[in-house]
Design a protein around this motif. Structure first.
Motif, PDB file in Angstrom:
ATOM      1  N   GLY A  26       0.791  -1.222   0.000  1.00  0.00           N
ATOM      2  CA  GLY A  26       0.000   0.000   0.000  1.00  0.00           C
ATOM      3  C   GLY A  26       0.816   1.260   0.000  1.00  0.00           C
ATOM      4  O   GLY A  26       0.265   2.358   0.063  1.00  0.00           O
ATOM      5  N   VAL A  27       2.140   1.130  -0.071  1.00  0.00           N
ATOM      6  CA  VAL A  27       2.976   2.323   0.067  1.00  0.00           C
ATOM      7  C   VAL A  27       2.783   3.287  -1.092  1.00  0.00           C
ATOM      8  O   VAL A  27       2.799   4.497  -0.902  1.00  0.00           O
ATOM      9  CB  VAL A  27       4.460   1.938   0.205  1.00  0.00           C
ATOM     10  CG1 VAL A  27       4.997   1.325  -1.082  1.00  0.00           C
ATOM     11  CG2 VAL A  27       5.283   3.161   0.591  1.00  0.00           C
ATOM     12  N   SER A  28       2.577   2.775  -2.289  1.00  0.00           N
ATOM     13  CA  SER A  28       2.418   3.678  -3.436  1.00  0.00           C
ATOM     14  C   SER A  28       1.184   4.544  -3.274  1.00  0.00           C
ATOM     15  O   SER A  28       1.202   5.743  -3.563  1.00  0.00           O
ATOM     16  CB  SER A  28       2.323   2.861  -4.727  1.00  0.00           C
ATOM     17  OG  SER A  28       3.528   2.160  -4.953  1.00  0.00           O
ATOM     18  N   ALA A  29       0.091   3.928  -2.810  1.00  0.00           N
ATOM     19  CA  ALA A  29      -1.131   4.696  -2.632  1.00  0.00           C
ATOM     20  C   ALA A  29      -0.957   5.740  -1.540  1.00  0.00           C
ATOM     21  O   ALA A  29      -1.395   6.883  -1.682  1.00  0.00           O
ATOM     22  CB  ALA A  29      -2.301   3.766  -2.292  1.00  0.00           C
ATOM     23  N   GLY A 123      -5.935   3.298 -10.498  1.00  0.00           N
ATOM     24  CA  GLY A 123      -6.426   2.468 -11.593  1.00  0.00           C
ATOM     25  C   GLY A 123      -7.188   1.237 -11.147  1.00  0.00           C
ATOM     26  O   GLY A 123      -7.891   0.626 -11.955  1.00  0.00           O
ATOM     27  N   ASP A 124      -7.081   0.851  -9.863  1.00  0.00           N
ATOM     28  CA  ASP A 124      -7.807  -0.317  -9.378  1.00  0.00           C
ATOM     29  C   ASP A 124      -9.101   0.078  -8.671  1.00  0.00           C
ATOM     30  O   ASP A 124      -9.653  -0.706  -7.889  1.00  0.00           O
ATOM     31  CB  ASP A 124      -6.935  -1.152  -8.428  1.00  0.00           C
ATOM     32  CG  ASP A 124      -6.495  -0.368  -7.190  1.00  0.00           C
ATOM     33  OD1 ASP A 124      -6.492   0.875  -7.239  1.00  0.00           O
ATOM     34  OD2 ASP A 124      -6.144  -1.009  -6.177  1.00  0.00           O
ATOM     35  N   LEU A 152     -17.453  -0.144 -11.218  1.00  0.00           N
ATOM     36  CA  LEU A 152     -16.523  -0.463 -12.298  1.00  0.00           C
ATOM     37  C   LEU A 152     -16.346  -1.956 -12.482  1.00  0.00           C
ATOM     38  O   LEU A 152     -15.760  -2.390 -13.482  1.00  0.00           O
ATOM     39  CB  LEU A 152     -15.173   0.210 -12.053  1.00  0.00           C
ATOM     40  CG  LEU A 152     -15.116   1.680 -12.481  1.00  0.00           C
ATOM     41  CD1 LEU A 152     -15.821   2.578 -11.477  1.00  0.00           C
ATOM     42  CD2 LEU A 152     -13.702   2.156 -12.694  1.00  0.00           C
ATOM     43  N   ALA A 153     -16.848  -2.770 -11.547  1.00  0.00           N
ATOM     44  CA  ALA A 153     -16.797  -4.207 -11.730  1.00  0.00           C
ATOM     45  C   ALA A 153     -17.705  -4.637 -12.881  1.00  0.00           C
ATOM     46  O   ALA A 153     -17.501  -5.700 -13.475  1.00  0.00           O
ATOM     47  CB  ALA A 153     -17.218  -4.922 -10.441  1.00  0.00           C
ATOM     48  N   PRO A 190     -10.504  -2.458  -4.002  1.00  0.00           N
ATOM     49  CA  PRO A 190     -10.679  -3.878  -3.659  1.00  0.00           C
ATOM     50  C   PRO A 190     -10.195  -4.253  -2.268  1.00  0.00           C
ATOM     51  O   PRO A 190     -10.681  -5.232  -1.691  1.00  0.00           O
ATOM     52  CB  PRO A 190      -9.856  -4.600  -4.745  1.00  0.00           C
ATOM     53  CG  PRO A 190      -9.795  -3.649  -5.886  1.00  0.00           C
ATOM     54  CD  PRO A 190      -9.764  -2.285  -5.270  1.00  0.00           C
ATOM     55  N   ASP A 191      -9.235  -3.510  -1.710  1.00  0.00           N
ATOM     56  CA  ASP A 191      -8.742  -3.827  -0.373  1.00  0.00           C
ATOM     57  C   ASP A 191      -9.659  -3.321   0.732  1.00  0.00           C
ATOM     58  O   ASP A 191      -9.356  -3.451   1.924  1.00  0.00           O
ATOM     59  CB  ASP A 191      -7.334  -3.262  -0.168  1.00  0.00           C
ATOM     60  CG  ASP A 191      -7.285  -1.737  -0.287  1.00  0.00           C
ATOM     61  OD1 ASP A 191      -8.362  -1.113  -0.477  1.00  0.00           O
ATOM     62  OD2 ASP A 191      -6.179  -1.167  -0.200  1.00  0.00           O
TER      63      ASP A 191
END
Length: 378
Positions: A26-29, A123-124, A152-153, A190-191
């Motif tokens: 999760g560091v990028s987010a 993007g997710d 978006l699913a 999703p997390d």
């Protein structure tokens, strides 16, 4: 000695966080969120004053609590309508229930909101809901968000459209006076994490899948994708409307807040039709609403593709029509703007800088004499 500019640089923050916890997924987010906050804080002093002055001068016709009350009291629950089967990850898709708007809209003129919001969509992203917001506790033209979120699913039309958008022009607002236009996107991932993306005005930029794009373009992409999603699902059944006509709205502004949703088209269908002559709205008979639905596809002209047709069936000059509104099967409140007898423009909320007529969200409505009489229209 430390270099203060270097310590506050968002790119340096991102790099440091990445080195400290390189294996944390999760560091990028989190790094992006910190960088976004630093970017907003650098620009906040340049825009907050303009927003505050414009909002203070605006006529406040509805408190955030009342706006929320109208939004949440319109409908009775129907847990099955609009719900889709599992998208494949074991999650039930229900655009009416997912990530609801906050009970109290964010006040984007505060430092607290700046700390609690972001300006990026990853993007997710799994779902996106449009919500109302305020600046300094009020808004000059209150509006209603759509009752359904974008899932978006079901389809990735939204992200595909955003990828085709041009990069935001940093100079596009250099020569205009910026009017406040606050709103938020509540986005889920999703997390299980949920973030609030804030937009203060038309000059705000958002980072979507790593690209900086104009917030207005993102909003249009959201509305278009929501319209596509509605073609696949069934609307939730409406029960009590809970809508009243506002008496203290100045000038030509709507006396009922309009929905900032998908633009009306030939697929639009109505469940109610309201007239605000005075006090409580007058509600058209069910037979009149059915006739409206029957004639609607052939009674409208898309002003994006065709010019307005000049129609005037008034027997005399000076005819004044009371404000009229339709409530769609999706719960959107859209306005019927009187032009001449038998001639209306129809649209939802289009923003503070939208043109008075022929805007991108407008269609022309040309009812037959029979339909006009049934709806009690001039």
């Amino acid at each position: 000695m430390k270099d203060p500019k270097r310590d506050g640089d968002p790119e340096r923050i991102r790099e440091v966080l990445a080195r400290v916890t390189p294996k944390d997924p999760g560091v990028s987010a989190r790094a992006a969120k910190v960088a976004a906050r630093a970017r907003r804080q650098r620009t906040r002093h340049g825009t907050a004053g303009v927003l505050a002055v414009a909002a203070t001068a605006a006529v406040v016709v509805m408190t955030p609590h009342l706006l929320t009350s109208i939004r949440t009291q319109n409908i009775g629950p129907d847990t099955n309508a609009g719900a889709s089967s599992s998208p494949g990850d074991g999650r039930r898709v229900d655009p009416f229930a997912t990530t609801p708007c906050p009970a109290t809209p964010y006040d984007l003129g505060t430092a607290a909101a700046d700390q609690q919001t972001t300006d990026g969509i990853r993007g997710d992203v799994q779902s996106i809901r449009l919500c109302a917001a305020t600046v300094d506790g009020g808004t000059d033209r209150p509006w209603l968000p759509p009752r359904d979120a974008l899932e978006l699913a079901l389809d990735d039309d939204f992200l595909a459209s955003v990828r085709q958008l041009p990069e935001a022009d940093p100079d596009r607002c250099a020569a205009i006076r910026v009017a406040p236009d606050p709103y938020t996107f509540v986005v889920a991932y999703p997390d299980g994490s949920v973030e609030t993306v804030a937009v203060s005005n038309q000059c705000s930029d958002l980072t979507v899948t790593g690209r900086r794009v104009a917030s207005g373009d993102v909003l249009v992409a959201f509305q278009d994708a929501l319209a596509q999603q509605r073609q696949r699902l069934q609307p939730e059944q409406l029960t009590a409307l809970g809508i009243g006509c506002l008496d203290n709205v100045p000038g030509p502004d709507p006396r009922v807040p309009l929905t900032r949703g998908a633009r009306p088209d030939t697929e639009t269908r109505f469940t109610k039709f309201l007239v605000c002559a005075s006090g409580d709205p007058g509600v058209a008979e069910p037979a009149a609403v059915q006739l409206l639905n029957d004639e609607w596809p052939t009674a409208i002209r898309d002003l994006n593709t065709r010019p307005a047709k000049q129609v005037d069936r008034c027997p005399a000059a000076g005819v004044i029509a009371p404000p009229t509104y339709g409530v769609t099967t999706w719960g959107d409140v859209i306005g019927f703007s009187f032009r001449r007898c038998g001639n209306y423009f129809v649209s939802g909320y289009s923003g503070p800088d939208a043109p008075d007529e022929g805007g991108v969200e407008s269609v022309q409505f040309l009812p037959s004499n029979k339909l006009a009489d049934a709806l009690r229209l001039p």
